[in-house]
Design an enzyme around this catalytic site. Structure first.
Site, mmCIF file in Angstrom:
data_model
loop_
_atom_site.group_PDB
_atom_site.id
_atom_site.type_symbol
_atom_site.label_atom_id
_atom_site.label_comp_id
_atom_site.label_asym_id
_atom_site.label_seq_id
_atom_site.Cartn_x
_atom_site.Cartn_y
_atom_site.Cartn_z
ATOM 1 N N ASP A 19 0.840 -1.195 0.000
ATOM 2 C CA ASP A 19 0.000 0.000 0.000
ATOM 3 C C ASP A 19 0.877 1.248 0.000
ATOM 4 O O ASP A 19 2.062 1.198 0.340
ATOM 5 C CB ASP A 19 -0.953 0.013 1.182
ATOM 6 C CG ASP A 19 -0.232 0.076 2.517
ATOM 7 O OD1 ASP A 19 0.670 -0.746 2.732
ATOM 8 O OD2 ASP A 19 -0.555 0.954 3.357
ATOM 9 N N GLU A 63 -0.187 -0.786 5.666
ATOM 10 C CA GLU A 63 0.829 -0.314 6.608
ATOM 11 C C GLU A 63 0.764 1.173 6.874
ATOM 12 O O GLU A 63 1.068 1.635 7.982
ATOM 13 C CB GLU A 63 2.220 -0.691 6.076
ATOM 14 C CG GLU A 63 3.354 -0.454 7.057
ATOM 15 C CD GLU A 63 3.964 0.937 6.964
ATOM 16 O OE1 GLU A 63 4.725 1.313 7.880
ATOM 17 O OE2 GLU A 63 3.692 1.653 5.967
#
Length: 458
Positions: A99, A161
């Site tokens: 991400d 994250e």
């Protein structure tokens, strides 16, 4: 590498990585094109697309044991893949994330953030350095050995994250999933291009909220100013006590030590922080001591009316939130308690402050001198053809502490493909393709050297 073949020389590993680079570069470009942003207000579909693309690359690389971990109520799946090594070989867990943060301030980007563009030996785009180059780099290291690494490899690649991942708290709940002899957290990089660097420490973090109320309501400063206790003035006076005239933190009980590893020069730091010409830096001592092995206090929020439209009034209430960055080896709760004591002892203009402790997160200091640590230092030095240094991180990486709690016996190593000039989270984020290739080599060399030294330590 053919099955049952002997160890590869460093030159053979470098040549193998060089041969892989055209494909790895293309795959990195394809992954960066996916706007995999895991926060409210952005679609979830690109996260699944990035997940599926990485799984397809693993399958293409010969990985057959691939699991999908989904934490209830969340959308980004965690990839957990296992690549068996020879019998008796150590297990290496490798972590990164797919991400990215949003690409805001589009006018500041020279090229569109999700249309990766190569120029002057660098690939520009959101997520190139943080941390998609590290994801592709892990796959590249497996391919160096034709999918048959000299160690057992566990890949843990998550997709949430950047914005308070629920995965941050998961490893201690299922430690068996993360059992390993060494862990490589590939969410970092070198202090500067061309300087291989192992990150050995991360500062902790603590929040404190301070507030006070002095009047029943704001009062006209023409009628009451000069005698009515101004809450905002009192708060400002209290906040000013947190630093001395040099800009060093002036709170007793906070650990600070000299930093002896690699660091930025003052001029490098000025450039990276975009300090205006002619202005001094805060504090004394080396840059590493100020940003890594010492505390930092920042007022991250303060309630105050804006200048435009300000009202002539004595403030009846005031509030601020303070972020404290903590020496890697000092418990964050201990440092937070020191800051709370400092504030509670103050009586600005005779007024008592209301001080509340907020969230804390401990820092991390790696154990040094073990076989994995030595193998990583060797691999970095050999990959870059120069002596590897050691640095710390001023920000927190919560998953490191979670993994350390889950498997405290595993050596924790932080290195990767990015560098201090990559401008992660900012406009024109980039990864240098040469650094990317060297990071692939370093991971592959680490596998081989750790397998050799681990055997010798058993």
């Amino acid at each position: 590498m053919p099955e049952n073949a002997g160890p590869m020389t460093p030159l053979q590993i470098k040549n193998a990585a060089a041969d892989l680079m055209p494909a790895l570069r293309s795959e990195l470009i394809e992954l960066v094109r996916i706007p995999s942003i895991a926060t409210d207000g952005y679609p979830a579909a690109p996260l699944f697309e990035a997940h599926d693309f990485i799984v397809s690359l693993l399958e293409k690389s010969g990985v057959t044991q691939i699991d999908r971990l989904e934490i209830p109520g969340k959308t980004a799946p965690v990839i957990i893949a296992t690549i068996p090594g020879p019998v008796g070989a150590p297990t290496v867990l490798m972590y990164s994330h797919y991400d990215v943060v949003p690409a805001e301030d589009l006018e500041l980007w020279d090229t569109p953030p999700f249309e990766p563009t190569e120029r002057d030996g660098a690939l520009y785009g959101r997520g190139t350095a943080d941390s998609k180059a590290n994801v592709i780099g892990m796959i590249g290291a497996l391919r160096v050995f034709d999918g048959k690494p000299p160690v057992t490899v566990k890949l843990v690649i998550e997709g949430q994250e950047e914005f308070g991942s629920p995965f941050d708290n998961y490893p201690p709940e299922a430690p068996e999933l993360f059992q390993s002899d060494a862990m490589v957290i590939a969410d970092v990089g070198s202090v500067r291009p061309g300087s291989p660097t192992l990150t050995v420490a991360l500062r902790g973090s603590a929040q404190v909220i301070v507030e006070l109320t002095t009047l029943g309501a704001d009062k006209h400063n023409g009628l009451y100013g000069g005698a009515a206790p101004d809450a905002r003035l009192a708060l400002i006076r209290a906040l000013a006590s947190l630093h001395n005239d040099n800009g060093d933190v002036a709170v007793d009980g906070l650990l600070r030590e000299e930093w002896t590893g690699s660091s930025y020069t003052d001029e490098e730091f000025r450039t990276l922080a975009e300090v205006r010409d002619g202005l001094p830096l805060l504090g004394t001592g080396g840059i590493g001591e100020r940003i890594w092995s010492g505390p930092a206090i920042t007022v991250t929020g303060i309630d105050a009316p804006p200048v435009d439209g300000a009202v002539n009034a004595v403030a009846s209430t005031a509030r601020a939130v303070i972020n404290l960055r903590v020496h890697p080896r000092q418990p964050a709760s201990e440092a937070q308690a020191a800051l709370v004591r400092h504030l509670q002892a103050l009586r600005p203009f005779g007024l008592e402050l209301d001080v509340k402790a907020g969230e804390t997160g401990d820092g991390f200091a790696a154990e040094q001198g073990g076989p994995a640590f030595d193998a990583a230092m060797f691999a970095l030095s050999e990959s870059w053809d120069g002596e590897a240094g050691q640095m710390a991180g001023g920000g927190s990486i919560p998953i490191v502490m979670a993994l350390d709690t889950a498997v405290p016996t595993a050596e924790k190593l932080l290195f990767g493909a990015t560098d201090g000039y990559a401008n992660i989270h900012g406009p024109n984020e980039r990864v240098l393709l040469d650094e990317f290739e060297k990071a692939v080599v370093a991971k592959a060399l680490f596998f081989q050297e750790y397998a050799r030294t681990f055997e010798g330590k058993k």
